[in-house]
Scaffold this motif. Structure first.
Motif, PDB file in Angstrom:
ATOM      1  N   SER A   2       0.766  -1.166  -0.126  1.00 34.25           N
ATOM      2  CA  SER A   2       0.115  -0.017   0.111  1.00 34.25           C
ATOM      3  C   SER A   2       0.894   1.282  -0.014  1.00 34.25           C
ATOM      4  O   SER A   2       1.949   0.983   0.613  1.00 34.25           O
ATOM      5  CB  SER A   2      -0.985   0.077   1.426  1.00 34.25           C
ATOM      6  N   THR A   8      -7.666   4.503   3.855  1.00 34.44           N
ATOM      7  CA  THR A   8      -7.945   3.240   4.778  1.00 34.44           C
ATOM      8  C   THR A   8      -9.483   2.895   4.874  1.00 34.44           C
ATOM      9  O   THR A   8     -10.267   3.360   3.959  1.00 34.44           O
ATOM     10  CB  THR A   8      -7.825   4.022   6.372  1.00 34.44           C
ATOM     11  N   ALA A  61     -13.750  -8.586   9.921  1.00 32.45           N
ATOM     12  CA  ALA A  61     -12.687  -7.891  10.474  1.00 32.45           C
ATOM     13  C   ALA A  61     -12.964  -7.431  11.602  1.00 32.45           C
ATOM     14  O   ALA A  61     -11.941  -7.608  12.749  1.00 32.45           O
ATOM     15  CB  ALA A  61     -12.153  -6.836   9.597  1.00 32.45           C
ATOM     16  N   HIS A  65     -10.849  -8.775  14.990  1.00 34.39           N
ATOM     17  CA  HIS A  65     -10.102  -8.084  15.993  1.00 34.39           C
ATOM     18  C   HIS A  65     -10.414  -7.301  17.071  1.00 34.39           C
ATOM     19  O   HIS A  65      -9.816  -6.991  18.007  1.00 34.39           O
ATOM     20  CB  HIS A  65      -9.483  -6.687  15.077  1.00 34.39           C
ATOM     21  N   LEU A 131      -5.823  -1.911  14.047  1.00 35.13           N
ATOM     22  CA  LEU A 131      -5.365  -1.992  12.755  1.00 35.13           C
ATOM     23  C   LEU A 131      -4.028  -1.309  12.246  1.00 35.13           C
ATOM     24  O   LEU A 131      -4.293  -0.022  12.854  1.00 35.13           O
ATOM     25  CB  LEU A 131      -6.204  -1.816  11.598  1.00 35.13           C
ATOM     26  N   SER A 132      -3.088  -1.647  12.011  1.00 36.52           N
ATOM     27  CA  SER A 132      -2.190  -0.659  11.428  1.00 36.52           C
ATOM     28  C   SER A 132      -2.573  -0.096  10.120  1.00 36.52           C
ATOM     29  O   SER A 132      -3.610  -0.365   9.329  1.00 36.52           O
ATOM     30  CB  SER A 132      -0.705  -1.537  10.868  1.00 36.52           C
ATOM     31  N   GLU A 134      -1.438  -0.054   7.141  1.00 38.18           N
ATOM     32  CA  GLU A 134      -1.301  -0.922   6.164  1.00 38.18           C
ATOM     33  C   GLU A 134      -2.381  -2.147   6.147  1.00 38.18           C
ATOM     34  O   GLU A 134      -3.098  -2.208   5.218  1.00 38.18           O
ATOM     35  CB  GLU A 134       0.047  -1.749   5.852  1.00 38.18           C
ATOM     36  N   GLU A 135      -2.748  -2.405   7.309  1.00 36.75           N
ATOM     37  CA  GLU A 135      -3.865  -3.515   7.168  1.00 36.75           C
ATOM     38  C   GLU A 135      -5.137  -2.625   7.092  1.00 36.75           C
ATOM     39  O   GLU A 135      -6.002  -3.282   6.478  1.00 36.75           O
ATOM     40  CB  GLU A 135      -3.921  -3.863   8.629  1.00 36.75           C
ATOM     41  N   SER A 136      -5.380  -1.575   7.493  1.00 38.44           N
ATOM     42  CA  SER A 136      -6.631  -0.773   7.150  1.00 38.44           C
ATOM     43  C   SER A 136      -6.760  -0.503   5.541  1.00 38.44           C
ATOM     44  O   SER A 136      -7.823  -0.681   5.002  1.00 38.44           O
ATOM     45  CB  SER A 136      -6.680   0.768   7.802  1.00 38.44           C
ATOM     46  N   ALA A 138      -5.396  -2.183   3.322  1.00 38.14           N
ATOM     47  CA  ALA A 138      -5.581  -3.878   2.753  1.00 38.14           C
ATOM     48  C   ALA A 138      -6.940  -4.092   2.705  1.00 38.14           C
ATOM     49  O   ALA A 138      -7.654  -4.617   1.889  1.00 38.14           O
ATOM     50  CB  ALA A 138      -4.725  -4.874   3.128  1.00 38.14           C
ATOM     51  N   LEU A 139      -7.658  -3.538   4.011  1.00 35.60           N
ATOM     52  CA  LEU A 139      -9.064  -3.890   4.230  1.00 35.60           C
ATOM     53  C   LEU A 139      -9.954  -3.027   3.257  1.00 35.60           C
ATOM     54  O   LEU A 139     -10.985  -3.372   2.598  1.00 35.60           O
ATOM     55  CB  LEU A 139      -9.517  -3.740   5.810  1.00 35.60           C
TER      56      LEU A 139
END
Length: 199
Positions: A2, A8, A61, A65, A131-132, A134-136, A138-139
């Motif tokens: 990303s 995000t 998600a 989480h 979430l980081s 990057e994770e956000s 990606a989601l």
């Protein structure tokens, strides 16, 4: 990978919310039945895809989480979505010339704004906190990709949980997309930039 400019999940979802408000406003401000119908179709197309994509990507998600808190939050979200889906189901086939149309649109948008408030005040801050970036991001990409394969009309009696909803969506999507081919929509240039590439 990303980039820092990718949205995000909160940004992707709030962007959709703004577009949905714009489509409802365009229905209200259009002066011809043809234009009102096009914007009703656009609102239906965008909202149906948005709701199902949230249920298939963001809600799992949250449950993963946030644990039990995520389950409780998504149960509330699904109840709110059900009210929106039922209103949208009626609206999607109702002529804008009907005396019932604008009150139903207002009820739909009231239900939707109640849900948006819950998401922005409860869901998003909690999920983003786990979430980081990057994770956000990606989601958010998963959310956007999922919208490409979901039904484009409301199906309130369909399951609203992953796996069952995935299967029901795969059955309904081709029929909805065929109906889209014979329905009137706004010209691409009239749409927000974000939605032009999705047509």
């Amino acid at each position: 990978m990303s980039s820092t400019q990718d949205p995000t999940i909160s940004e992707a979802i709030s962007g959709d919310h703004k577009s949905l408000d714009e489509y409802a406003d365009r229905i209200r401000s259009s002066t011809s039945l043809e234009d009102k119908t096009k914007w009703r179709n656009q609102l239906t197309w965008a909202l149906a895809r948005h709701a199902i994509s949230e249920e298939l990507t963001m809600y799992p998600a949250m449950e993963k989480h946030l644990g039990e808190e995520g389950v409780l939050l998504t149960n509330t979200d699904r109840e709110q979505h059900q009210a929106v889906k039922e209103d949208l189901y009626k609206l999607q086939s109702l002529s804008p010339s009907s005396s019932e149309f604008l009150p139903l649109l207002d009820r739909l948008m009231t239900d939707l704004h109640e849900h948006i408030k819950h998401e922005s005040e409860e869901d998003m801050p909690r999920l983003e906190g786990k979430l980081s970036r990057e994770e956000s991001q990606a989601l958010a990409k998963s959310f956007e990709r999922t919208k490409m394969i979901t039904p484009t009309r409301s199906h309130p009696s369909a399951p609203n949980r992953p796996y069952f909803e995935n299967f029901a969506a795969m059955l309904a999507a081709p029929i909805d997309r065929f109906k889209d081919l014979v329905s009137a929509f706004p010209d691409k240039e009239e749409l927000p930039e974000k939605h032009r590439s999705m047509l």
